[in-house]
Design an enzyme around this catalytic site. Structure first.
Site, PDB file in Angstrom:
ATOM      1  N   GLU A 196      72.432  47.398  -9.049  1.00  9.82           N
ATOM      2  CA  GLU A 196      72.588  45.850  -9.236  1.00  9.82           C
ATOM      3  C   GLU A 196      72.735  45.679 -10.839  1.00  9.82           C
ATOM      4  O   GLU A 196      72.124  44.759 -11.226  1.00  9.82           O
ATOM      5  CB  GLU A 196      71.413  45.137  -8.570  1.00  9.82           C
ATOM      6  CG  GLU A 196      71.534  44.948  -7.135  1.00  9.82           C
ATOM      7  CD  GLU A 196      70.611  43.976  -6.558  1.00  9.82           C
ATOM      8  OE1 GLU A 196      69.711  43.694  -6.805  1.00  9.82           O
ATOM      9  OE2 GLU A 196      70.922  43.727  -5.157  1.00  9.82           O
ATOM     10  N   GLU A 308      73.534  47.116  -0.063  1.00 12.23           N
ATOM     11  CA  GLU A 308      72.478  46.224   0.571  1.00 12.23           C
ATOM     12  C   GLU A 308      73.119  45.141   1.247  1.00 12.23           C
ATOM     13  O   GLU A 308      73.834  44.315   0.503  1.00 12.23           O
ATOM     14  CB  GLU A 308      71.858  45.821  -0.796  1.00 12.23           C
ATOM     15  CG  GLU A 308      71.053  47.108  -1.090  1.00 12.23           C
ATOM     16  CD  GLU A 308      70.213  46.763  -2.367  1.00 12.23           C
ATOM     17  OE1 GLU A 308      69.595  45.394  -2.303  1.00 12.23           O
ATOM     18  OE2 GLU A 308      69.878  47.165  -3.511  1.00 12.23           O
TER      19      GLU A 308
END
EC number: 3.2.1.23
Length: 1013
Positions: A196, A308
């Site tokens: 991320e 995710e």
């Protein structure tokens, strides 16, 4: 161009003349690879492995949150049984690097090679995610805490200090993974670098102004991966739809990887939904997010890949016991995962599939001991309705081969006769099979909506159902209606019942469909002419109608399983939802694609883990929690069935199965937790305590590289002195008189601290769910000051972990310490924390296992410690619960031992339950220890977690267990705590946990501990 083409395809499809446009769609998106291998390829539609397209349905688990390697099989078998083709895991730099001179991938659960080997044995691909930063609600986001001092810079950049820190770990995990790549016959398929890290651009990503520091960092990670043998595609996961980082379709700037992905948590990654409004907007339950246009804009030549996607939410301090599954339970799984399919997603990994726990100091401050995450597999390893609901879709995606190559043809309410229902039409441009994902027009609404659906089939445009009752969306539900669906050599013209899976036995296909209990379904099989009912359990209003060159069947299905047979050799099993939950399709192969001839179909048990076919014998393994039937659909050559190694007495049914029965497991009763002993664990509060031993260091640094400078000196940041976890003890010395002290401590959300002067209690900061820093002006008015010997102010503080992302460097310790009413100030400070600091005194349990309490430093929590000279605690009994009490503000350690003798051939899950008796104060903190492992932090003043699962392997199921509770009373009232344990579930199981030899995970007390007194 893509949008124009899609519109054209919609028009042509409605006219039934779409083939030419479809050919154009196919040729527009050539297959790509990374130039290092052609085993893993990709395009606009999906990933392709060894020349086959695959729908990657994956789920995340963290081995370091279940530090018993033997149990990894349990978790992975359950993921496989749910129909998943892959799983993902974060590797934790922190877990493997206790100090800057050690990288340990061999001790205990730090050896990750069994994960790769299990993947190949079970038949699942792996998405490997090594960091070096992982977030994960882990302490410092998975950074080893020795990098949080400032000595390694601000982290996550190309600073050589940081590069030199991560390189040994990253090199090691990369080299290990390189031995298990799909290119060499193993099952790792992609390698994610960083996590991320949406930092490729300065400011607005649409302006594409490069962030050269971030780009240089990514280039370093890429080079390390390639230099150490990774030939797999490198991937990333953008944190949201705003960052557009590291994808080649967006820009040719540096740092790009092979395949970019998008993370999304549409219902919030935490039970505290206020944390997600800046990303998701105002929270509306069951409100979906649009992904299709993002993927078309940001990475059109790549698959719609979600490394995710929300599998649940973590439970923050102050959150409800058990988490917040209300809007992230089985309804969430049904609606949101189908929504992703409607958005053309063909690769998604659920975060989490199994959350587990945060033993020791593994957690970031945002969460407590539980990391259950409301995941499909609960932290106690049980499976619940969310698991089964997820399985219904995952098995479908495993069998729906045409779903791996589709275009979105259109969407809206024009597909239905009810404006409250909309549909998304996906169509395979090569086979013309279609998938209509249907939803409430407003997904936040849960009304019961009947509708008919307009579908374009090889028999023309139809409105279905034609004979059965309407399709229904009842509640927060979605349905995927298929047309021209291939199963074996046959084709399903359409079905308003959802496809669960299918298998081919003896060249004849068995198709499995399901509907919610009491609803109707209608399907049409091309080429069939006659149908018959072979088993009717809950079926009604069954009709067979010849039309469209085949046979249409309509019926209503209440609770049970119905079996129909057709003259063309097709068998159809129709299940209601409850029966579908207990339906399994175990693979007979370790091929993740699970060819249609390589599975059997089983109805009945709680869990089917595996099936092996040898000649005429079918060996099935799994779990039973209640007496049940076993109904097996398999090739005709199967004549006998075993369950967990025991022969099952079966008979042949008229509908072609072998049927038998399975007994319930034998019951067990846990022994009472009794015969407690206790001892004071805070001798450090007294002025005459000797702190010259190995446990203590001088806290005398006058400078720090941490960007947050302290208000007073010396620097009293615990990490700077090598003590990183939980409770730390500070002894501040001063001479003469003073009226008080001002102390400001930072420890993370829900932390607390207490102060004593010369053994006398002064005050406590009790903590709350949000405050990470707190100061007190301590008054010495009622305390005894020494005039002829030094005075000692003891500050005991815990911390709840280091913050994540850019907050990892936020200090833990005393930010400001001043004497009041004194000109001389403190003469010096001494500090104690985890025994041995970073030296990794207990490499099996690891440096994150222990805090700095006296009891922990000297090993009272460890098996084998001699407590024979301790007095027995007269613990009160409240039902089966032991109540442990004492008076006064101090820390007291309670200890007992208790044997277990769990029967063979069972899987048993056990939890401890902590409580505060009615009327007793909640102004205390407690830690639970089981055979030396810290497995629970109980803060009743702040949090609501009371149930603490402890896995087998930590518990000895065939021997003595050492149970300890450290209780820190933060007021003069003292504390009373209740403790009990319970069985979460008991199953007759192939896992046979009681037979495992796990003693190496529970090393005992050693004499070395004495010096840390």
């Amino acid at each position: 161009m893509t949008r124009i083409l899609n519109c054209l395809l919609v028009l042509l499809a409605c006219l039934g003349v779409s083939s030419k446009a479809e050919d154009q769609a196919v040729t527009q998106w050539p297959l790509q690879d990374n130039g290092l291998n052609t085993v893993v390829q990709w395009d606009h539609y999906s990933f392709q492995i060894n020349g086959q397209r695959i729908f990657i349905f994956s789920g995340e688990f963290h081995y370091w949150r279940i530090p018993v390697p033997a149990l990894w099989r349990d978790i992975l078998e359950k993921i496989k049984a749910a129909g998943f083709t892959a799983f993902a895991f974060y590797s934790s730099w922190a877990y493997h690097a206790p100090n800057n001179a050690t990288v340990d991938f061999t001790t205990g659960a730090r050896d990750i090679t069994p994960i790769f080997e299990l993947a190949k044995e079970l038949g699942m691909y792996i998405i490997v995610r090594p960091g070096p930063y992982v977030n994960a609600e882990a302490n410092a986001g998975g950074f080893p805490l020795w990098v949080t001092t400032g000595d390694y810079g601000t982290l996550r950049n190309d600073d050589t200090r940081y590069t030199n820190a991560w390189t040994p770990y990253f090199t090691e995990v990369t080299e290990i993974t390189s031995r298990y790549q799909v290119t060499d016959g193993h099952y790792s398929i992609v390698y994610q670098i960083e996590n991320e890290y949406g930092n490729q651009w300065l400011g607005d990503p649409t302006l594409r102004v490069p962030n050269e520091t971030a780009i240089a960092y990514m280039e370093l990670l890429k080079a390390n991966a390639r230099d150490n043998g990774i030939t797999l595609p490198l991937t990333v996961n953008d944190p949201n739809m705003k960052t557009h980082s590291w994808g080649k379709d967006w820009s040719d700037a540096g740092g790009n990887v092979d395949v970019a992905g998008l993370d999304s948590y549409p219902s919030c990654w935490t039970c505290d939904i206020s944390q997600c409004t800046s990303t998701n907007g105002a929270y509306v339950p069951f409100q979906v997010l649009e992904y299709h246009d993002y993927f078309q804009e940001s990475q059109p030549s790549m698959p719609a890949f979600m490394p995710e996607f929300q599998g649940g939410s973590y439970n923050p301090w102050g959150g409800p016991e058990g988490g917040c599954p209300g809007d992230i339970g089985d309804d969430f799984a049904n609606l949101f995962y189908r929504w992703n399919i409607g958005q053309r997603v063909t690769a998604m990994s659920l975060y989490m599939m199994f959350g587990g726990q945060n033993p020791g100091a593994m957690a970031a401050p945002v969460t407590a001991s539980s990391y259950d995450y409301s995941a499909p597999i609960s932290e106690d390893r049980s499976i619940w309705s969310k698991y089964h609901e997820t399985k219904l879709l995952a098995l479908f995606t495993r069998s729906a081969k045409d779903l791996t190559m589709t275009e979105l043809m259109g969407n809206g309410t024009q597909y239905t006769d009810n404006p409250a229902v909309r549909a998304y039409e996906l169509r395979n441009p090569e086979t013309n099979s279609a998938f209509y994902a249907t939803f409430h027009s407003n997904t936040s609404i849960s009304t019961n909506e009947p509708f008919h659906l307009k579908v374009n089939t090889s028999a023309g445009v139809l409105t279905v159902p034609k004979y059965a009752s309407t399709i229904r969306l009842n509640g927060h539900q979605s349905k995927i209606i298929v047309t021209d669906f291939t199963f074996g050599s046959k084709s399903l013209l359409y079905s308003t019942a959802e496809v669960l899976t299918y298998a081919v036995f003896d060249k004849k296909p068995t198709l499995v469909l399901w509907v919610p209990t009491g609803e109707s379904g209608e399907f049409s099989i091309k080429g069939a002419k006659k149908g018959s009912i072979k088993k009717c359990q809950g079926c009604s209003r069954v009709k067979f109608i010849k039309e469209h060159g085949g046979l249409t069947t309509s019926l209503t299905q209440s609770a049970g399983m119905t079996v129909l047979e057709f003259d063309d050799g097709v068998r159809v099993i129709l299940l209601d939802r409850t029966s579908a939950y207990d339906f399994w399709a175990p693979a007979l192969t370790n091929d993740p694609f699970v060819p249609e001839t390589e599975s059997v179909l089983i109805q009945g048990p709680y869990l089917v883990r595996d099936a092996k076919l040898s000649g005429s014998k079918l060996a099935i393994t799994g779990d039973v929690v209640n007496a049940t039937t076993l109904d097996v659909f398999a090739p005709k050559g199967v004549k006998s069935v075993t369950w967990n190694g025991k022969k099952v007495d079966t008979h042949s049914t008229e509908y072609g199965s072998l049927k038998g029965s399975l007994d319930a497991p034998q019951s067990i009763k846990l022994p009472a937790l009794a015969s407690w002993k206790s001892k004071d664990s805070l001798p450090e509060r007294f002025a005459d305590y000797d702190d010259s031993g190995a446990a203590w260091v001088d806290a005398n640094h006058m400078t720090t590289l941490n960007p947050r400078t302290p208000t007073s000196l010396p620097v009293l940041y615990a990490d700077q002195y090598g003590f990183h976890n939980g409770v730390r003890l500070w002894r501040g010395y001063f001479n003469g008189t003073a009226t008080g002290a001002f102390i400001n401590v930072q420890g993370g959300s829900a932390f607390g601290w207490s102060a004593w002067l010369n053994g006398e209690f002064l005050a406590s900061h009790l903590g709350n769910a949000t405050t990470s820093q707190a100061n007190l002006s301590l008054s010495f008015t009622d305390a005894t000051l020494h005039t002829d010997t030094p005075n000692v102010l003891l500050i005991v503080h815990d911390d709840t972990g280091h913050d994540q992302t850019t907050g990892a460097l936020n200090p833990r310790g005393i930010m400001d310490a001043k004497l009041l009413g004194s000109d001389s100030g403190f003469t010096h400070w001494r500090l104690a924390g985890t025994a041995g600091g970073e030296s990794d005194l207990d490499p099996v349990r690891g440096v994150y296992n222990e805090d700095g309490l006296f009891a922990e430093r000297v090993g009272w929590h460890l098996p084998g410690f001699d407590d024979s000279d301790w007095g027995e605690e007269g613990s009160a009994k409240d039902s089966t619960t032991s109540v442990l009490s004492f008076e006064g503000a101090t820390v007291r350690f309670f200890r007992t031992t208790c044997p277990l003798d769990i029967p063979a051939h069972t899987d048993v899950s056990i939890s401890f339950v902590l409580s505060t008796p009615a009327g007793a104060t909640t102004e205390y903190r407690a830690q639970l220890f089981v055979n030396g492992y810290q497995y629970g932090r109980y803060n009743p003043y702040i949090g609501n977690q009371v149930v603490y699962p402890v896995p087998v392997g930590i518990l000895d199921y065939k021997g003595e267990n050492t149970i300890g509770v450290a209780v820190w009373a933060q007021s003069e009232e003292g504390a009373s705590i209740g403790i009990d344990w319970r069985v979460n579930y008991l199953a007759d199981s192939s896992l046979d946990v009681a037979s495992w030899d796990t003693k190496d995970l529970r090393p005992g007390w050693t004499e070395e501990r004495v010096k840390y007194a």
